[in-house]
Design a protein around this motif. Structure first.
Motif, mmCIF file in Angstrom:
data_model
loop_
_atom_site.group_PDB
_atom_site.id
_atom_site.type_symbol
_atom_site.label_atom_id
_atom_site.label_comp_id
_atom_site.label_asym_id
_atom_site.label_seq_id
_atom_site.Cartn_x
_atom_site.Cartn_y
_atom_site.Cartn_z
ATOM 1 N N VAL A 233 0.875 -1.174 0.000
ATOM 2 C CA VAL A 233 0.000 0.000 0.000
ATOM 3 C C VAL A 233 0.913 1.226 0.000
ATOM 4 O O VAL A 233 1.669 1.427 0.954
ATOM 5 C CB VAL A 233 -0.925 0.022 1.229
ATOM 6 N N THR B 15 -7.246 3.905 1.675
ATOM 7 C CA THR B 15 -6.640 2.870 0.832
ATOM 8 C C THR B 15 -6.093 1.737 1.682
ATOM 9 O O THR B 15 -6.253 0.554 1.351
ATOM 10 C CB THR B 15 -5.509 3.478 -0.028
ATOM 11 N N THR C 53 -7.729 -2.026 1.465
ATOM 12 C CA THR C 53 -6.821 -3.065 0.980
ATOM 13 C C THR C 53 -6.624 -4.158 2.025
ATOM 14 O O THR C 53 -6.604 -5.355 1.708
ATOM 15 C CB THR C 53 -5.465 -2.469 0.578
ATOM 16 N N SER D 206 2.674 8.337 -3.674
ATOM 17 C CA SER D 206 2.492 6.894 -3.942
ATOM 18 C C SER D 206 3.585 6.304 -4.823
ATOM 19 O O SER D 206 3.689 5.080 -4.957
ATOM 20 C CB SER D 206 1.117 6.576 -4.549
ATOM 21 N N ALA E 39 -1.282 -1.807 -4.502
ATOM 22 C CA ALA E 39 -2.597 -1.159 -4.475
ATOM 23 C C ALA E 39 -2.424 0.264 -5.008
ATOM 24 O O ALA E 39 -1.975 1.159 -4.283
ATOM 25 C CB ALA E 39 -3.156 -1.140 -3.058
ATOM 26 N N THR F 11 -3.574 3.954 -6.640
ATOM 27 C CA THR F 11 -4.665 4.907 -6.490
ATOM 28 C C THR F 11 -4.586 5.948 -7.611
ATOM 29 O O THR F 11 -3.757 5.843 -8.523
ATOM 30 C CB THR F 11 -4.599 5.603 -5.124
ATOM 31 N N ARG G 110 -9.716 -3.461 -10.610
ATOM 32 C CA ARG G 110 -10.116 -2.276 -9.853
ATOM 33 C C ARG G 110 -11.200 -2.730 -8.891
ATOM 34 O O ARG G 110 -12.137 -3.416 -9.290
ATOM 35 C CB ARG G 110 -10.670 -1.202 -10.788
ATOM 36 N N THR H 35 -12.544 -0.467 -6.186
ATOM 37 C CA THR H 35 -13.407 0.620 -5.730
ATOM 38 C C THR H 35 -13.324 1.782 -6.714
ATOM 39 O O THR H 35 -12.335 1.946 -7.438
ATOM 40 C CB THR H 35 -13.029 1.150 -4.334
ATOM 41 N N SER I 286 -11.399 8.984 -6.421
ATOM 42 C CA SER I 286 -10.286 8.053 -6.432
ATOM 43 C C SER I 286 -10.772 6.630 -6.663
ATOM 44 O O SER I 286 -11.958 6.384 -6.894
ATOM 45 C CB SER I 286 -9.508 8.129 -5.115
ATOM 46 N N ILE J 73 -9.165 2.202 -6.153
ATOM 47 C CA ILE J 73 -8.074 1.301 -5.778
ATOM 48 C C ILE J 73 -7.948 0.266 -6.890
ATOM 49 O O ILE J 73 -8.919 -0.421 -7.230
ATOM 50 C CB ILE J 73 -8.324 0.614 -4.433
#
Length: 321
Positions: free
Chosen positions: A36, A44, A48, A73, A92, A94, A120, A122, A250, A252
């Motif tokens: 993550v 997130t 996750t 990230s 993961a 974003t 994907r 979410t 956004s 995930i």
């Protein structure tokens, strides 16, 4: 000679059992690391961890989540890109992983071509949320305050150039306002601290990211950047209702290194799909106001490409004005 041939036959029969760890019958042969690229305590991270915990039993091996922060990230995603493509590292990703970092082009070695999406899981709009002690408690009151005192209303975003920054730039443009935008790199966790401590009057991220604070009454959603109301937080109005052309949020996206064996990718996809469909996951995301949204395989790859094209164009339009 007869004994030699017999020994060779025995060895030949044993060879199929000495398969590589990446082959279907042996996978997983060791722990699966799930990276993550944001700090612990954010949305997130929570989502996750939840779906991975459920997927672990389906996969039949140990899976653990590790937080690798930094670079909007990029630090964590780069670790996934540079990992051995054997099915034992998952990332993961974003919005920032897919849009902000590639568009800024600050890292020449950062390329989504080094990854292949699993799915994907979410897709959720962002929202403006205020603290319980903020001098305004509705969207209209907040806009009025910003117009009365330009640059005085403090809003916590996540990173300069991030989607939350883009959302606020667009909101300022559409409403003729000016906010004091304060960046808190590291995802929703530092935004929570800033809102609770009174460093900011409002923050921008998803309602799901702030579910615990909304439930405790420490935060309140005043508008969601979407076309339809959130089924969990149905009292929060949308930008469409306010005649604002502003829908952004956004997601995930789970991904692995590009050359990961197909057997491992299939096993991971199936495990996560079972977890995604489970009552445990669906009821949990409903409770916290997160929108589950499954796209897998080639469809996920096409979605990434279309998302980049659309948002890069929007950024060009805003920066060009």
């Amino acid at each position: 000679m007869r004994n030699t041939l017999a020994c060779l036959a025995i060895l030949a029969g044993a060879l199929p059992l000495m398969t590589a760890p990446g082959q279907a019958q042996d996978y997983p042969a060791k722990d699966v690391r799930v990276v993550v690229p944001w700090g612990a305590g954010g949305g997130t991270d929570a989502i996750t961890r939840k779906i991975t915990t459920i997927a672990e039993s389906e996969l039949g091996g140990t899976m653990y989540v590790e937080n690798v922060e930094g670079g909007a990230s990029a630090t964590g995603v780069m670790e996934v890109m540079n990992s051995t493509a054997d099915g034992y590292t998952v990332g993961a990703l974003t919005y920032d992983s897919v849009v902000t970092v590639p568009r800024q082009g600050l890292l020449s070695s950062y390329s989504l071509d080094k990854l292949v999406p699993i799915a994907r899981i979410t897709s959720e709009p962002d929202a403006l949320m205020v603290g319980k002690n903020a001098p305004f408690q509705t969207y209209d009151e907040m806009i009025a305050a910003a117009k009365d005192a330009p640059g005085e209303v403090r809003v916590g975003i996540q990173n300069i150039g991030s989607r939350t920054h883009l959302a606020m730039l667009r909101l300022q443009e559409l409403t003729g306002t000016e906010f004091d935008l304060i960046a808190y790199p590291g995802g929703a966790a530092p935004q929570k601290e800033a809102l609770l401590s009174g460093e900011v009057d409002a923050v921008v991220t998803s309602l799901g990211d702030f579910a615990p604070l909304i439930q405790s009454g420490d935060a309140k959603g005043v508008i969601e950047f979407s076309e339809s109301r959130n089924p969990t937080y149905s009292d929060v109005p949308t930008t469409k209702e306010k005649d604002l052309d502003l829908q952004i949020g956004s997601f995930i996206l789970l991904a692995v290194p590009a050359d990961t064996p197909e057997a491992a990718r299939t096993a991971l996809t199936n495990a996560y799909k079972t977890a995604y469909d489970s009552d445990a996951f669906q009821s949990w995301v409903s409770d916290i106001g997160v929108t589950p949204s499954w796209i897998a395989g080639d469809d996920a790859g096409k979605w990434v490409e279309s998302t980049q094209t659309e948002l890069f164009q929007l950024m060009d339009e805003i920066e060009g004005k």
